[in-house]
Write an enzyme that holds these catalytic residues in place. Structure first.
Site, PDB file in Angstrom:
ATOM      1  N   THR A 258     -94.669 -42.833  65.713  1.00 31.79           N
ATOM      2  CA  THR A 258     -94.909 -41.446  66.103  1.00 31.79           C
ATOM      3  C   THR A 258     -95.377 -41.415  67.553  1.00 31.79           C
ATOM      4  O   THR A 258     -95.906 -42.402  68.057  1.00 31.79           O
ATOM      5  CB  THR A 258     -95.980 -40.765  65.216  1.00 31.79           C
TER       6      THR A 258
ATOM      7  N   HIS B 243    -106.652 -36.356  54.089  1.00 31.13           N
ATOM      8  CA  HIS B 243    -105.544 -36.934  53.331  1.00 31.13           C
ATOM      9  C   HIS B 243    -105.055 -38.206  54.012  1.00 31.13           C
ATOM     10  O   HIS B 243    -104.742 -39.188  53.356  1.00 31.13           O
ATOM     11  CB  HIS B 243    -104.409 -35.915  53.202  1.00 31.13           C
ATOM     12  N   ARG B 244    -105.030 -38.169  55.348  1.00 34.98           N
ATOM     13  CA  ARG B 244    -104.553 -39.340  56.095  1.00 34.98           C
ATOM     14  C   ARG B 244    -105.531 -40.500  55.981  1.00 34.98           C
ATOM     15  O   ARG B 244    -105.135 -41.648  55.818  1.00 34.98           O
ATOM     16  CB  ARG B 244    -104.312 -38.954  57.559  1.00 34.98           C
TER      17      ARG B 244
ATOM     18  N   GLY C  57    -102.047 -36.091  68.259  1.00 35.14           N
ATOM     19  CA  GLY C  57    -103.077 -35.865  67.253  1.00 35.14           C
ATOM     20  C   GLY C  57    -103.083 -36.957  66.194  1.00 35.14           C
ATOM     21  O   GLY C  57    -104.128 -37.489  65.831  1.00 35.14           O
ATOM     22  N   LYS C  58    -101.891 -37.315  65.703  1.00 40.06           N
ATOM     23  CA  LYS C  58    -101.790 -38.372  64.693  1.00 40.06           C
ATOM     24  C   LYS C  58    -102.205 -39.720  65.267  1.00 40.06           C
ATOM     25  O   LYS C  58    -102.911 -40.494  64.613  1.00 40.06           O
ATOM     26  CB  LYS C  58    -100.363 -38.466  64.153  1.00 40.06           C
TER      27      LYS C  58
ATOM     28  N   ASP D 101     -95.859 -39.452  57.251  1.00 39.73           N
ATOM     29  CA  ASP D 101     -95.239 -38.143  57.113  1.00 39.73           C
ATOM     30  C   ASP D 101     -96.220 -37.310  56.309  1.00 39.73           C
ATOM     31  O   ASP D 101     -96.677 -37.746  55.247  1.00 39.73           O
ATOM     32  CB  ASP D 101     -93.879 -38.205  56.423  1.00 39.73           C
ATOM     33  N   SER D 102     -96.570 -36.185  56.841  1.00 39.89           N
ATOM     34  CA  SER D 102     -97.604 -35.398  56.184  1.00 39.89           C
ATOM     35  C   SER D 102     -97.342 -33.916  56.386  1.00 39.89           C
ATOM     36  O   SER D 102     -96.567 -33.523  57.248  1.00 39.89           O
ATOM     37  CB  SER D 102     -98.984 -35.771  56.731  1.00 39.89           C
TER      38      SER D 102
END
Length: 195
Positions: free
Chosen positions: A7, A180-181, A11-12, A70-71
């Site tokens: 990615t 969640h991550r 942010g991720k 993937d979220s």
């Protein structure tokens, strides 16, 4: 161990680096030119694996470990939308703000101010010998107003269960525990240790 992230989402990348401090975490765009990856899977898991496989192949280096996430958010009153389309809910060229406002408007169209919702994170790991995928979830309510400037994506409209503030308002340390991550990363780190 060097973990290459499939990615370039800032942010991720920032969130995963903070949660994987024991490893050298590098976005793939620092190693090769960015390229388009067609995410045509029907689930978060399928799309995470598509991204990880594509970057692993493009790097052409058997020693790398590629991680892909993937979220997205699924809203009950919208029958699970936007789900796997969370990143492009307002269209292909949309940014986080466009997606946020479209989702708030979609909930308003149902004549409610909030709806139960959940985030899903699927994290895939691809190496020369194996593939893995784990999931993490966070439950709460999606509301029709945005509050707070923290986080990214849909964070300003999502209130986790047990809290009265959005992810956009909550402290980063609290978000790390709820995310969640972070839940999915805690599982994938157990796999990384045995590689």
């Amino acid at each position: 161990m060097k973990l290459v992230l499939a990615t370039s989402n800032k942010g991720k990348v920032r969130e995963i680096k903070a949660l994987c401090e024991d490893y050298e975490v590098i976005p793939y765009s620092e190693l090769i030119d960015e390229f388009e990856i067609v995410e045509d899977g029907d689930t978060f898991k399928e799309n995470a694996l598509i991204k990880a496989r594509a970057v692993f192949k493009a790097l052409d280096d058997e020693d790398v470990v590629v991680m892909a996430d993937d979220s997205g958010i699924s809203v009950d009153i919208l029958d699970g939308e936007p789900g796997i389309y969370s990143a492009r809910y307002a269209g292909q060229e949309a940014d986080d703000k466009d997606n946020l406002y479209k989702l708030m408007d979609s909930i308003k169209e149902k004549r409610v101010n909030s709806s139960p919702a959940h985030y899903t994170a699927a994290i895939a790991l691809v190496t020369k010998n194996s593939e893995y995928c784990v999931h993490g979830w966070m439950y709460g309510d999606a509301q029709t107003s945005a509050c707070g400037n923290g986080g990214f994506g849909y964070d300003p409209m999502f209130v986790p269960i047990g809290y009265d503030k959005t992810l956009g308002e909550l402290d980063d340390e609290i978000k790390k525990k709820l995310s969640h991550r972070s839940k999915a990363l805690s599982l994938i780190k157990k796999i990384i240790k045995i590689l």
